[in-house]
Motif scaffolding. Structure first.
Motif, PDB file in Angstrom:
ATOM      1  N   TRP A   4      -1.208  -7.507  -4.203  1.00 32.53           N
ATOM      2  CA  TRP A   4      -0.429  -6.503  -3.472  1.00 32.53           C
ATOM      3  C   TRP A   4      -0.386  -5.191  -4.254  1.00 32.53           C
ATOM      4  CZ3 TRP A   4       4.087  -3.774  -4.423  1.00 32.53           C
ATOM      5  CH2 TRP A   4       4.614  -3.107  -3.332  1.00 32.53           C
ATOM      6  N   LEU A   5      -0.173  -5.276  -5.563  1.00 32.16           N
ATOM      7  CA  LEU A   5      -0.167  -4.063  -6.384  1.00 32.16           C
ATOM      8  C   LEU A   5      -1.542  -3.399  -6.400  1.00 32.16           C
ATOM      9  CD1 LEU A   5       2.069  -5.219  -9.363  1.00 32.16           C
ATOM     10  CD2 LEU A   5       2.619  -3.509  -7.625  1.00 32.16           C
ATOM     11  N   LEU A   6      -2.603  -4.198  -6.422  1.00 30.40           N
ATOM     12  CA  LEU A   6      -3.953  -3.658  -6.361  1.00 30.40           C
ATOM     13  C   LEU A   6      -4.173  -2.897  -5.053  1.00 30.40           C
ATOM     14  CD1 LEU A   6      -6.814  -3.449  -7.573  1.00 30.40           C
ATOM     15  CD2 LEU A   6      -7.331  -5.613  -6.412  1.00 30.40           C
ATOM     16  N   LYS A   7      -3.676  -3.458  -3.943  1.00 31.66           N
ATOM     17  CA  LYS A   7      -3.778  -2.771  -2.656  1.00 31.66           C
ATOM     18  C   LYS A   7      -3.037  -1.435  -2.698  1.00 31.66           C
ATOM     19  CE  LYS A   7      -2.835  -6.419   0.201  1.00 31.66           C
ATOM     20  NZ  LYS A   7      -2.547  -7.015   1.513  1.00 31.66           N
ATOM     21  N   LEU A   8      -1.870  -1.423  -3.293  1.00 31.52           N
ATOM     22  CA  LEU A   8      -1.085  -0.199  -3.392  1.00 31.52           C
ATOM     23  C   LEU A   8      -1.831   0.867  -4.196  1.00 31.52           C
ATOM     24  CD1 LEU A   8       1.617   1.230  -2.808  1.00 31.52           C
ATOM     25  CD2 LEU A   8       2.457   0.263  -4.956  1.00 31.52           C
ATOM     26  N   VAL A   9      -2.414   0.473  -5.320  1.00 38.04           N
ATOM     27  CA  VAL A   9      -3.154   1.414  -6.157  1.00 38.04           C
ATOM     28  C   VAL A   9      -4.395   1.925  -5.413  1.00 38.04           C
ATOM     29  CG1 VAL A   9      -4.547   1.596  -8.272  1.00 38.04           C
ATOM     30  CG2 VAL A   9      -2.296   0.504  -8.342  1.00 38.04           C
ATOM     31  N   ILE A  10      -5.128   1.019  -4.758  1.00 35.70           N
ATOM     32  CA  ILE A  10      -6.311   1.433  -3.994  1.00 35.70           C
ATOM     33  C   ILE A  10      -5.916   2.410  -2.900  1.00 35.70           C
ATOM     34  CG2 ILE A  10      -8.084   0.639  -2.378  1.00 35.70           C
ATOM     35  CD1 ILE A  10      -8.276  -1.930  -4.040  1.00 35.70           C
ATOM     36  N   ILE A  21      -3.296   4.492  -2.774  1.00 33.93           N
ATOM     37  CA  ILE A  21      -2.921   5.793  -3.345  1.00 33.93           C
ATOM     38  C   ILE A  21      -4.162   6.552  -3.810  1.00 33.93           C
ATOM     39  CG2 ILE A  21      -1.720   6.911  -5.277  1.00 33.93           C
ATOM     40  CD1 ILE A  21       0.438   4.697  -4.960  1.00 33.93           C
ATOM     41  N   VAL A  22      -5.068   5.860  -4.494  1.00 33.82           N
ATOM     42  CA  VAL A  22      -6.297   6.507  -4.962  1.00 33.82           C
ATOM     43  C   VAL A  22      -7.134   6.976  -3.773  1.00 33.82           C
ATOM     44  CG1 VAL A  22      -8.496   6.069  -6.139  1.00 33.82           C
ATOM     45  CG2 VAL A  22      -6.359   5.322  -7.182  1.00 33.82           C
TER      46      VAL A  22
END
Length: 161
Positions: A93-99, A101-102
């Motif tokens: 889930w955090l990886l999805k959030l970072v992707i 935003i980037v």
């Protein structure tokens, strides 16, 4: 000798998650053609790339959840399964959030992005993925207690009791 069978090697939900991933792959191919094609018809080459970017983001975001659950289920039956499971799923889930935003920061300033096309293709990908999830889980044929291990003999028949 144990009176219970060994636990299953994997949770029963894995088959459903694999089916969801297969259907998502098929839907992704259709969405790539439709999103890119409609984007091209509406806004030319910029629309094509915007449609492909929107569909690509939708597929990546929506496929990460079942993939993370399948990866986490490899620790099924181990002592720290719950901790590892939630760590991997929350990490996904955090990886999805970072992707996300980037991707927003990178795509925001691009001259080729057609905001309406990328938005509608992203929404179309999300709606199709939610429909796939709903259909797959409504047809789920896993009992409510699929991973419970029952005894193979009656303990009351034991002469020691």
């Amino acid at each position: 000798m144990s009176d219970t069978q060994d636990r299953p090697a994997t949770p029963a939900i894995n088959a459903v998650l694999r089916t969801v991933l297969v259907w998502t792959g098929i839907a992704a191919a259709a969405l790539i053609v439709l999103g890119g094609g409609i984007g091209y018809l509406v806004a030319g080459a910029e629309g094509l790339w915007s449609g492909l970017a929107g569909v690509g983001l939708a597929i990546v975001f929506l496929a990460l959840t079942p993939v993370s659950v399948l990866i986490a289920n490899r620790w099924y039956g181990k002592e720290m399964f719950a901790t590892v499971f939630f760590g991997i799923v929350m990490g996904g889930w955090l990886l999805k959030l970072v992707i996300f935003i980037v991707a927003i920061v990178i795509l925001r300033g691009q001259s080729w992005v057609v905001p309406e096309v990328i938005f509608l293709s992203l929404v179309a990908g999300i709606v199709v993925s939610l429909a796939i999830d709903a259909i797959a889980f409504s047809r789920l044929r896993v009992p409510h207690v699929s991973d419970v291990v029952l005894p193979t003999r009656n303990p009351e028949d034991d002469p020691d009791s």
